[in-house]
Enzyme design. Structure first.
Site, PDB file in Angstrom:
ATOM      1  N   LEU A  13       0.861  -1.292   0.083  1.00  0.00           N
ATOM      2  CA  LEU A  13      -0.104  -0.028  -0.125  1.00  0.00           C
ATOM      3  C   LEU A  13       0.845   1.117  -0.084  1.00  0.00           C
ATOM      4  O   LEU A  13       1.505   1.921   1.083  1.00  0.00           O
ATOM      5  CB  LEU A  13      -0.867   0.128   1.206  1.00  0.00           C
ATOM      6  CG  LEU A  13      -2.045   1.053   1.362  1.00  0.00           C
ATOM      7  CD1 LEU A  13      -3.082   0.736  -0.108  1.00  0.00           C
ATOM      8  CD2 LEU A  13      -2.591   0.911   2.602  1.00  0.00           C
ATOM      9  N   HIS A  14       1.323   1.623  -1.318  1.00  0.00           N
ATOM     10  CA  HIS A  14       2.086   3.076  -1.321  1.00  0.00           C
ATOM     11  C   HIS A  14       1.127   4.251  -1.595  1.00  0.00           C
ATOM     12  O   HIS A  14      -0.048   4.117  -1.003  1.00  0.00           O
ATOM     13  CB  HIS A  14       2.998   2.722  -2.432  1.00  0.00           C
ATOM     14  CG  HIS A  14       2.308   2.425  -3.742  1.00  0.00           C
ATOM     15  ND1 HIS A  14       1.952   3.237  -4.799  1.00  0.00           N
ATOM     16  CD2 HIS A  14       2.083   1.248  -4.400  1.00  0.00           C
ATOM     17  CE1 HIS A  14       1.433   2.819  -5.544  1.00  0.00           C
ATOM     18  NE2 HIS A  14       1.479   1.455  -5.333  1.00  0.00           N
ATOM     19  N   ALA A  15       1.645   5.315  -1.777  1.00  0.00           N
ATOM     20  CA  ALA A  15       1.029   6.467  -1.710  1.00  0.00           C
ATOM     21  C   ALA A  15      -0.429   6.674  -2.435  1.00  0.00           C
ATOM     22  O   ALA A  15      -1.221   7.045  -2.133  1.00  0.00           O
ATOM     23  CB  ALA A  15       2.027   7.779  -2.004  1.00  0.00           C
ATOM     24  N   PRO A  17      -2.300   4.171  -3.865  1.00  0.00           N
ATOM     25  CA  PRO A  17      -3.481   3.559  -3.306  1.00  0.00           C
ATOM     26  C   PRO A  17      -4.008   4.284  -1.942  1.00  0.00           C
ATOM     27  O   PRO A  17      -5.144   3.956  -1.654  1.00  0.00           O
ATOM     28  CB  PRO A  17      -3.199   2.327  -3.288  1.00  0.00           C
ATOM     29  CG  PRO A  17      -1.814   2.076  -3.913  1.00  0.00           C
ATOM     30  CD  PRO A  17      -1.272   3.482  -4.222  1.00  0.00           C
ATOM     31  N   ALA A  18      -2.988   4.525  -1.277  1.00  0.00           N
ATOM     32  CA  ALA A  18      -3.382   5.023   0.261  1.00  0.00           C
ATOM     33  C   ALA A  18      -4.444   6.312   0.114  1.00  0.00           C
ATOM     34  O   ALA A  18      -5.309   6.533   0.704  1.00  0.00           O
ATOM     35  CB  ALA A  18      -2.242   5.502   0.971  1.00  0.00           C
TER      36      ALA A  18
END
Length: 87
Positions: A13-15, A17-18
């Protein structure tokens, strides 16, 4: 209400998708929290979500309370469980 899923996105969960998760969580009439790696985050706060350190294979619990808790939990859990996170 809560549901636990396993993160299957190879990138974790990187930037980006966050941001999608936080945006979607803000649409529900419910207080939504994410739990992973012994930490808790408000599902509407991108920085808190990033602080969970969710990687591929991490177990993530989506917990919600409020008017639309069921829809919130299943929508966000579905997004997190998908190999790619879509709007």
């Amino acid at each position: 209400m809560k549901v636990t899923i396993t993160m299957e996105n190879a990138s974790g969960l990187h930037a980006r998708p966050a941001v999608l998760i936080a945006d979607k969580a803000s649409k529900f009439q419910a207080d939504v929290m994410l739990h992973a790696n012994g930490k808790t985050a408000k599902a509407t706060d991108v920085l808190q979500i990033m602080g969970l350190g969710i990687t591929c294979g991490s177990e993530v619990t989506v917990e919600a309370s409020g008017e639309e808790e069921t829809a919130a939990v299943y929508t966000l859990a579905g997004m997190l469980a998908a190999k790619e996170i879509y709007r």
